[in-house]
Design an enzyme around this catalytic site. Structure first.
Site, PDB file in Angstrom:
ATOM      1  N   ALA A  97      14.719  -1.300 -25.343  1.00  0.00           N
ATOM      2  CA  ALA A  97      15.371  -1.726 -24.105  1.00  0.00           C
ATOM      3  C   ALA A  97      15.341  -3.241 -24.012  1.00  0.00           C
ATOM      4  CB  ALA A  97      14.660  -1.097 -22.906  1.00  0.00           C
ATOM      5  N   HIS A  98      16.431  -3.796 -23.516  1.00  0.00           N
ATOM      6  CA  HIS A  98      16.552  -5.242 -23.294  1.00  0.00           C
ATOM      7  C   HIS A  98      16.398  -6.039 -24.590  1.00  0.00           C
ATOM      8  CE1 HIS A  98      16.374  -4.055 -19.115  1.00  0.00           C
ATOM      9  NE2 HIS A  98      15.219  -3.462 -19.355  1.00  0.00           N
ATOM     10  N   ARG A  99      16.785  -5.403 -25.705  1.00  0.00           N
ATOM     11  CA  ARG A  99      16.737  -6.018 -27.032  1.00  0.00           C
ATOM     12  C   ARG A  99      15.309  -6.354 -27.476  1.00  0.00           C
ATOM     13  NH1 ARG A  99      21.245  -5.836 -29.106  1.00  0.00           N
ATOM     14  NH2 ARG A  99      20.807  -7.242 -30.795  1.00  0.00           N
ATOM     15  N   LEU A 100      14.329  -5.667 -26.896  1.00  0.00           N
ATOM     16  CA  LEU A 100      12.927  -5.816 -27.304  1.00  0.00           C
ATOM     17  C   LEU A 100      12.627  -4.717 -28.326  1.00  0.00           C
ATOM     18  CD1 LEU A 100      11.317  -6.628 -23.849  1.00  0.00           C
ATOM     19  CD2 LEU A 100      11.931  -8.211 -25.694  1.00  0.00           C
ATOM     20  N   HIS A 101      13.239  -4.872 -29.493  1.00  0.00           N
ATOM     21  CA  HIS A 101      13.184  -3.863 -30.541  1.00  0.00           C
ATOM     22  C   HIS A 101      11.788  -3.752 -31.145  1.00  0.00           C
ATOM     23  CE1 HIS A 101      17.420  -4.294 -30.051  1.00  0.00           C
ATOM     24  NE2 HIS A 101      17.457  -5.476 -30.639  1.00  0.00           N
TER      25      HIS A 101
END
Length: 192
Positions: free
Chosen positions: A169-173
């Site tokens: 989520a939110h590009r917090l891979h």
């Protein structure tokens, strides 16, 4: 290290085979030629084990020329439905003749004949030329097993690194990097 990267890859591939609509074994293969020009194309994974990841091709193709000049490759599996990808980098080695023969024997007859008919990666004047060559080799080998062409074999990418990426989520891979360490692996995380 919490787990072996090959075992983790096996689990992810099984998940992909259950969820991907086509070719869960499709992977992008990146090579670099003698001038340093990169090239990438889709190929199919045809085997993997603790030694590495195997694909097959015409030995006179552009990818084979690149690998002859620079015997290293990068692989990328992207499973959009799972929001996962796996990156693999390392040197390559040719598969054995016995491995190539065994895999070639599993291919459909038309694919086997096509390996004889196609000058992969070379200019083709028109589709009729390919169809005529396929008709000629089909007639020549009618009623016989199709032998593996001498110019057709496979490569094994020997992984030095394997990165497992999961969408967050939110590009917090989530990115797990396994790096070859002697006969084993070390594991670490990467910033997203």
């Amino acid at each position: 290290m919490e787990e072996d990267p090959h075992a983790l890859f096996d689990r992810w591939l099984v998940d992909a085979e259950a969820s991907e609509p086509n070719d869960a074994n499709a992977m992008a293969l990146a090579t670099v030629d003698s001038r340093g020009q990169p090239s990438v194309r889709m190929v199919l994974l045809k085997g993997h084990d603790d030694r590495g990841f195997v694909f097959y091709t015409n030995q006179q193709s552009r990818k084979a020329g690149d690998l002859s000049a620079n015997p290293r490759a990068g692989l990328l599996f992207h499973w959009k439905s799972l929001r996962r990808q796996v990156r693999i980098d390392g040197p390559i080695e040719p598969v054995t003749d016995a491995e190539a023969d065994a895999y070639f024997a599993t291919r459909g007859r038309i694919s086997q004949l096509g390996a004889w008919a196609s000058d992969q990666s070379r200019p083709l004047p028109d589709r009729a030329t390919l169809e005529a060559r396929l008709a000629e080799v089909t007639a020549r080998l009618d009623g016989r097993d199709v032998p593996r062409p001498p110019h057709w074999s496979g490569y094994r990418v020997l992984p030095e690194t394997i990165e497992f990426w999961e969408d967050g989520a939110h590009r917090l891979h989530n990115r797990r990097l396994f790096t070859r360490a002697g006969s084993g692996w070390s594991e670490g995380l990467l910033f997203p």
